[in-house]
Design a protein around this motif. Structure first.
Motif, PDB file in Angstrom:
ATOM      1  N   GLY A 234       0.811  -1.212   0.000  1.00 15.91           N
ATOM      2  CA  GLY A 234       0.000   0.000   0.000  1.00 15.91           C
ATOM      3  C   GLY A 234       0.842   1.259   0.000  1.00 15.91           C
ATOM      4  N   GLU A 235       1.927   1.247   0.789  1.00 16.81           N
ATOM      5  CA  GLU A 235       2.812   2.411   0.839  1.00 16.81           C
ATOM      6  C   GLU A 235       3.541   2.610  -0.484  1.00 16.81           C
ATOM      7  OE1 GLU A 235       4.415   0.436   4.059  1.00 16.81           O
ATOM      8  OE2 GLU A 235       4.027   2.012   5.543  1.00 16.81           O
ATOM      9  N   ALA A 236       3.961   1.500  -1.098  1.00 20.44           N
ATOM     10  CA  ALA A 236       4.625   1.603  -2.398  1.00 20.44           C
ATOM     11  C   ALA A 236       3.695   2.257  -3.418  1.00 20.44           C
ATOM     12  CB  ALA A 236       5.046   0.210  -2.870  1.00 20.44           C
ATOM     13  N   LEU A 237       2.448   1.806  -3.465  1.00 22.70           N
ATOM     14  CA  LEU A 237       1.476   2.385  -4.389  1.00 22.70           C
ATOM     15  C   LEU A 237       1.275   3.869  -4.114  1.00 22.70           C
ATOM     16  CD1 LEU A 237      -1.187  -0.477  -4.315  1.00 22.70           C
ATOM     17  CD2 LEU A 237       0.216   0.143  -6.281  1.00 22.70           C
ATOM     18  N   ARG A 238       1.172   4.215  -2.851  1.00 28.96           N
ATOM     19  CA  ARG A 238       0.897   5.595  -2.470  1.00 28.96           C
ATOM     20  C   ARG A 238       1.998   6.541  -2.924  1.00 28.96           C
ATOM     21  NH1 ARG A 238       0.836   7.824   3.766  1.00 28.96           N
ATOM     22  NH2 ARG A 238       0.428  10.015   3.285  1.00 28.96           N
ATOM     23  N   GLY A 240       4.182   6.063  -5.405  1.00 28.86           N
ATOM     24  CA  GLY A 240       4.556   5.959  -6.798  1.00 28.86           C
ATOM     25  C   GLY A 240       5.630   4.961  -7.120  1.00 28.86           C
ATOM     26  N   CYS A 241       5.828   3.972  -6.273  1.00 30.92           N
ATOM     27  CA  CYS A 241       6.799   2.919  -6.530  1.00 30.92           C
ATOM     28  C   CYS A 241       6.036   1.708  -7.064  1.00 30.92           C
ATOM     29  CB  CYS A 241       7.549   2.561  -5.243  1.00 30.92           C
ATOM     30  SG  CYS A 241       9.001   1.528  -5.487  1.00 30.92           S
ATOM     31  N   VAL A 242       6.273   1.327  -8.302  1.00 29.85           N
ATOM     32  CA  VAL A 242       5.499   0.266  -8.940  1.00 29.85           C
ATOM     33  C   VAL A 242       5.808  -1.076  -8.279  1.00 29.85           C
ATOM     34  CG1 VAL A 242       5.039  -0.964 -11.091  1.00 29.85           C
ATOM     35  CG2 VAL A 242       5.489   1.507 -11.131  1.00 29.85           C
ATOM     36  N   PRO A 243       4.806  -1.759  -7.716  1.00 34.26           N
ATOM     37  CA  PRO A 243       5.060  -3.058  -7.084  1.00 34.26           C
ATOM     38  C   PRO A 243       5.444  -4.114  -8.118  1.00 34.26           C
ATOM     39  CG  PRO A 243       2.948  -2.133  -6.371  1.00 34.26           C
ATOM     40  CD  PRO A 243       3.402  -1.338  -7.553  1.00 34.26           C
ATOM     41  N   GLY A 298      -1.754   3.483  -9.465  1.00 31.25           N
ATOM     42  CA  GLY A 298      -1.347   2.944  -8.176  1.00 31.25           C
ATOM     43  C   GLY A 298      -1.694   3.875  -7.030  1.00 31.25           C
ATOM     44  N   VAL A 299      -1.546   5.175  -7.255  1.00 31.91           N
ATOM     45  CA  VAL A 299      -1.911   6.148  -6.218  1.00 31.91           C
ATOM     46  C   VAL A 299      -3.402   6.073  -5.925  1.00 31.91           C
ATOM     47  CG1 VAL A 299      -2.074   8.601  -5.688  1.00 31.91           C
ATOM     48  CG2 VAL A 299       0.013   7.689  -6.721  1.00 31.91           C
ATOM     49  N   VAL A 300      -4.215   5.917  -6.972  1.00 31.00           N
ATOM     50  CA  VAL A 300      -5.663   5.766  -6.776  1.00 31.00           C
ATOM     51  C   VAL A 300      -5.950   4.494  -5.987  1.00 31.00           C
ATOM     52  CG1 VAL A 300      -7.893   5.472  -7.919  1.00 31.00           C
ATOM     53  CG2 VAL A 300      -6.184   7.027  -8.889  1.00 31.00           C
ATOM     54  N   ALA A 301      -5.269   3.403  -6.354  1.00 34.03           N
ATOM     55  CA  ALA A 301      -5.497   2.117  -5.686  1.00 34.03           C
ATOM     56  C   ALA A 301      -5.073   2.146  -4.225  1.00 34.03           C
ATOM     57  CB  ALA A 301      -4.744   1.006  -6.418  1.00 34.03           C
TER      58      ALA A 301
END
Length: 339
Positions: A234-238, A240-243, A298-301
């Motif tokens: 969740g933090e990665a998505l927030r 901008g780090c692509v999982p 990812g930020v939206v997710a």
């Protein structure tokens, strides 16, 4: 959460939905999701059976979910109007005790026998295995299991069971190709190989939040090995780090698989080809424009990976509830006699 506060949140849904509709490509069925979600908030009813003992959970996610459920308007005291029935038991309860609990529900209430448990659900972070006891067979086969991600092999039934989103605790310049936050006791061969490559930053969990934010913000990708620590998705998505999900078999237990298109926000790669294969896949599947799109979605997710003490629209609690809502049309199995 009081009814007033809950419906105040409900009144905000229109504006929230409008902000999300710009990124509808993230969702599998956006035209269904938003109106169906609001219908869930108004209509969904769950009956909670009285637990056999005081509840004790093995993870904060399980505990937080149960607290949010208890305090939500979804709960009804009238089992006749319920869509689903929650079977609460402690994480450390023995399988024999769980079987006894199901047997008691079968004898005291008519609801289990109507569907052999198909309109029931339970929480088990580790997941339940297969047992020979009739009550456990029906619980495992028919009821919806909510477990933690990643799940234990053999303890998750795709399309029936669901997983909790991990409990997650702008302009950017990428300094590293990939960041791996690794805090397992036994390191994998891939992690040891990545450590020797200067394009990747490998370290144990940073000591403070700002350090972690800096790592996420300065990396194009965040690598997560299936079975290791995945709490940072969740933090990665927030930030901008692509999982990048590293595993060698199809992934069928990802959180929110009924709702979001994971292929649009994450990359999947096997570990057997080592660093060379990982780099090849990343270079092939995520060019500059495509990576920007993945980061945006990812930020939206990421809002769906937030656990709040007081639930908010579209957060982790509500998205778990929505997946349960999608499963409310229980299959009514034919009765059979067990010897």
């Amino acid at each position: 959460m009081s009814t007033f506060i809950y419906f105040l949140c409900l009144s905000l849904l229109t504006s929230v939905s409008k902000s999300m509709i710009d990124s509808t490509s993230l969702y599998l069925s956006p035209t269904i999701l938003f109106p169906d979600y609001q219908n869930m908030l108004i209509s969904f009813k769950i009956y909670i059976y009285t637990p056999p003992n005081a509840l004790s959970f093995s993870s904060p996610t399980e505990s937080n979910f149960f607290t949010c459920l208890q305090n939500s308007p979804f709960v009804t005291q009238n089992p006749e109007e319920a869509h689903l029935y929650f079977v609460p038991f402690s994480s450390n309860l023995s399988t024999r005790s769980v079987a006894r609990f199901i047997r008691d529900l079968r004898m005291e209430f008519p609801y289990w026998n109507r569907t052999l448990g198909a309109d029931h659900f339970y929480v088990s972070c580790a997941g339940l295995g297969y047992e020979s006891d009739r009550n456990l067979v029906e619980l495992k086969k028919n009821s919806v299991q909510i477990s933690c991600f990643p799940t234990t092999e053999g303890r998750f039934v795709p399309h029936k069971d669901i997983t909790f989103p991990p409990h997650a605790q702008g302009n950017r310049t990428a300094k590293y190709l990939g960041f791996v936050r690794y805090n397992e006791v036994k390191e994998s061969n891939l992690v040891n190989e990545l450590r020797k490559d200067s394009d990747f930053l490998i370290e144990s969990e940073p000591s403070n939040g700002m350090t972690l934010v800096g790592r996420l913000g300065s990396s194009v990708f965040c690598l997560f090995e299936y079975g290791a620590d995945v709490s940072g998705i969740g933090e990665a998505l927030r930030f901008g780090c692509v999982p990048v999900m590293v595993m060698d078999r199809p992934m069928q237990d990802l959180p929110l698989m009924d709702v979001i298109g994971w292929q649009k926000i994450a990359i999947f790669v096997g570990s057997r080809g080592g660093v060379k294969e990982v780099k090849r896949v990343l270079d092939r599947t995520c060019k500059d424009d495509e990576c920007a799109g993945r980061r945006r979605l990812g930020v939206v997710a990421s809002q769906h990976f937030v656990w709040n003490h007081m639930p908010q629209p579209y957060d982790s609690f509500h998205m778990v509830m929505y997946q349960l809502w999608l499963r409310r049309h229980a299959i009514r199995y034919a009765r059979r006699e067990f010897v």
